[in-house]
Design a protein around this motif. Sequence first.
Motif, PDB file in Angstrom:
ATOM      1  N   VAL A   3       0.812  -1.085   0.024  1.00 32.87           N
ATOM      2  CA  VAL A   3       0.062  -0.057  -0.093  1.00 32.87           C
ATOM      3  C   VAL A   3       0.925   1.244  -0.057  1.00 32.87           C
ATOM      4  CG1 VAL A   3      -1.764   1.309   1.292  1.00 32.87           C
ATOM      5  CG2 VAL A   3      -1.897  -1.148   1.178  1.00 32.87           C
ATOM      6  N   SER A   4       0.522   2.262  -0.895  1.00 37.02           N
ATOM      7  CA  SER A   4       1.468   3.261  -1.028  1.00 37.02           C
ATOM      8  C   SER A   4       0.380   4.360  -0.263  1.00 37.02           C
ATOM      9  CB  SER A   4       1.477   3.869  -2.398  1.00 37.02           C
ATOM     10  OG  SER A   4       2.565   2.898  -2.855  1.00 37.02           O
ATOM     11  N   VAL A   5       1.188   5.006   0.764  1.00 42.53           N
ATOM     12  CA  VAL A   5       0.537   6.191   1.706  1.00 42.53           C
ATOM     13  C   VAL A   5       1.018   7.383   0.983  1.00 42.53           C
ATOM     14  CG1 VAL A   5       0.323   6.955   3.875  1.00 42.53           C
ATOM     15  CG2 VAL A   5       0.350   4.367   3.522  1.00 42.53           C
ATOM     16  N   VAL A   6       0.402   8.257   0.386  1.00 41.02           N
ATOM     17  CA  VAL A   6       0.887   9.145  -0.585  1.00 41.02           C
ATOM     18  C   VAL A   6       1.063  10.688   0.102  1.00 41.02           C
ATOM     19  CG1 VAL A   6       0.695  10.737  -2.515  1.00 41.02           C
ATOM     20  CG2 VAL A   6      -0.199   8.435  -2.638  1.00 41.02           C
ATOM     21  N   GLN A   7       2.177  10.781   0.542  1.00 38.49           N
ATOM     22  CA  GLN A   7       2.578  12.109   1.313  1.00 38.49           C
ATOM     23  C   GLN A   7       2.884  13.500   0.814  1.00 38.49           C
ATOM     24  OE1 GLN A   7       6.545  11.567   2.882  1.00 38.49           O
ATOM     25  NE2 GLN A   7       6.322  12.731   4.783  1.00 38.49           N
ATOM     26  N   PHE A   8       2.036  14.410   0.862  1.00 41.93           N
ATOM     27  CA  PHE A   8       2.252  15.687   0.427  1.00 41.93           C
ATOM     28  C   PHE A   8       2.811  16.591   1.478  1.00 41.93           C
ATOM     29  CE2 PHE A   8      -1.401  13.733  -1.702  1.00 41.93           C
ATOM     30  CZ  PHE A   8      -1.222  13.994  -2.852  1.00 41.93           C
ATOM     31  N   GLY A   9       3.161  17.849   0.939  1.00 46.11           N
ATOM     32  CA  GLY A   9       3.811  18.570   2.123  1.00 46.11           C
ATOM     33  C   GLY A   9       2.509  19.129   2.773  1.00 46.11           C
ATOM     34  N   GLY A  10       2.616  18.994   4.201  1.00 48.17           N
ATOM     35  CA  GLY A  10       1.708  19.211   5.122  1.00 48.17           C
ATOM     36  C   GLY A  10       0.667  17.936   5.590  1.00 48.17           C
ATOM     37  N   SER A  11       0.999  16.635   4.849  1.00 45.45           N
ATOM     38  CA  SER A  11       0.539  15.685   5.376  1.00 45.45           C
ATOM     39  C   SER A  11       0.870  15.268   6.799  1.00 45.45           C
ATOM     40  CB  SER A  11       0.561  14.379   4.458  1.00 45.45           C
ATOM     41  OG  SER A  11       0.191  14.658   3.184  1.00 45.45           O
ATOM     42  N   ASN A  12       0.207  14.990   7.616  1.00 49.80           N
ATOM     43  CA  ASN A  12       0.770  14.483   9.058  1.00 49.80           C
ATOM     44  C   ASN A  12      -0.052  13.177   9.560  1.00 49.80           C
ATOM     45  OD1 ASN A  12      -1.716  15.338  10.018  1.00 49.80           O
ATOM     46  ND2 ASN A  12      -1.071  17.130  11.049  1.00 49.80           N
ATOM     47  N   CYS A  13      -0.834  12.564   8.845  1.00 46.54           N
ATOM     48  CA  CYS A  13      -1.255  11.000   9.445  1.00 46.54           C
ATOM     49  C   CYS A  13      -0.523   9.982   8.473  1.00 46.54           C
ATOM     50  CB  CYS A  13      -2.756  11.263   9.383  1.00 46.54           C
ATOM     51  SG  CYS A  13      -3.416  12.382  10.392  1.00 46.54           S
ATOM     52  N   ASP A  14       0.433  10.372   7.806  1.00 49.84           N
ATOM     53  CA  ASP A  14       0.907   9.213   6.888  1.00 49.84           C
ATOM     54  C   ASP A  14       1.562   8.359   7.878  1.00 49.84           C
ATOM     55  OD1 ASP A  14       2.281  12.032   6.923  1.00 49.84           O
ATOM     56  OD2 ASP A  14       4.034  10.702   6.252  1.00 49.84           O
ATOM     57  N   ALA A  41       2.175  -0.319  -6.859  1.00 54.37           N
ATOM     58  CA  ALA A  41       1.192   0.346  -5.750  1.00 54.37           C
ATOM     59  C   ALA A  41      -0.126  -0.546  -5.733  1.00 54.37           C
ATOM     60  CB  ALA A  41       0.984   1.698  -5.816  1.00 54.37           C
ATOM     61  N   ASP A  42      -0.436  -1.726  -5.088  1.00 56.58           N
ATOM     62  CA  ASP A  42      -1.934  -2.289  -5.215  1.00 56.58           C
ATOM     63  C   ASP A  42      -2.855  -1.870  -4.179  1.00 56.58           C
ATOM     64  OD1 ASP A  42      -0.191  -5.500  -5.044  1.00 56.58           O
ATOM     65  OD2 ASP A  42      -0.233  -3.793  -3.447  1.00 56.58           O
ATOM     66  N   GLY A  43      -2.328  -0.650  -3.715  1.00 55.26           N
ATOM     67  CA  GLY A  43      -3.457   0.111  -2.613  1.00 55.26           C
ATOM     68  C   GLY A  43      -2.999   1.493  -2.311  1.00 55.26           C
ATOM     69  N   ILE A  44      -3.722   2.238  -2.108  1.00 56.14           N
ATOM     70  CA  ILE A  44      -3.532   3.531  -2.033  1.00 56.14           C
ATOM     71  C   ILE A  44      -4.163   4.312  -0.956  1.00 56.14           C
ATOM     72  CG2 ILE A  44      -3.378   6.007  -3.077  1.00 56.14           C
ATOM     73  CD1 ILE A  44      -3.166   4.415  -5.901  1.00 56.14           C
ATOM     74  N   VAL A  45      -3.335   4.986   0.267  1.00 57.25           N
ATOM     75  CA  VAL A  45      -4.174   5.738   1.107  1.00 57.25           C
ATOM     76  C   VAL A  45      -3.732   7.234   0.870  1.00 57.25           C
ATOM     77  CG1 VAL A  45      -4.225   6.199   3.598  1.00 57.25           C
ATOM     78  CG2 VAL A  45      -3.945   3.985   2.720  1.00 57.25           C
TER      79      VAL A  45
END
Lengths: 225, 83
Positions: A3-14, A41-45
Amino acid sequence: MTVSVVQFGGSNCDRDAVRALDHLGVDAERVWHEDGLPDDADGIVLPGGFSYGDYLRAGAMAARAPVMEAVREAADEGVPVIGICNGAQIGSESGLTPGAFTTNASARFQCEPVHLRVERADTPWTAAYDEGDVIEVPIAHGEGRFEISEDAHADLVADDRVLFRYCDADGNVTDAANPNGSTDNVAGVLGERETVAVLMPHPERATLPDLGRSTDGAGILRAFA
Amino acid sequence: MTAYTATVTVRLKRGVLDPEAETTQQALERLGFELSDLRSADRFEVDLDAADADEAAARADEMAERLLANPTIHDYDVAVAER
């Protein structure tokens, strides 16, 4: 399953999402949005947080980041995608799911446990529950009020795409149990495919047994297990 | 090419609850002002060069469609002036 947990600038629950998935035995990794979505990636959060400082509207900037094009393509191919809190705002802003999440009726940031009624049990996100089950999961948002046009709301209900509604401890969907003024108490919805969902409450904060009051959220993340 | 400023005003659709505007109205009333209603809006001033005003307006319109406004909750309008 990675699972890919996509992190952006300002994400904080990754990190929370990765830990919760680890706990469930799901292989998960954080992916910086500029690095693009891994091919495997066979799942995305889409995790919670305050991507781009909530500038313009919560989720508006991240929704238009190039990685979201890849997320939409993956979603169209059936890869399970879930947007949580800011991730839900990003998901709706990017058109993955209908409606919009905007300023709470209280005009305040609200961080509190809420009850959700499971409206569909035949989706990957809710297979651990029965329809009508009441789960306790926390919210933490200032812009979580679900808004949608009357016509689109009618379609949403007709298509049975409401996944969770805010309710009281007994499962009654009431105004008093609606924390943020959401239309029809909607807390989470499905996209065009049942493999795509967004919700404002935080299942990853109600998964680890030593954190918080409940582990009711684990069932949602078990979609990836 | 001519230099224009396109002013994009984005506001909530009628009927969409605006808690920030309500809070602002209450604060004004606490200060003793009398008012019947208050609405808030976002205004973006976009400086751009275009062949004519129509092209400038069309480009600003697309900016509103694709980013500045969310069609689920917003209406917007565009006004163009030479800069």
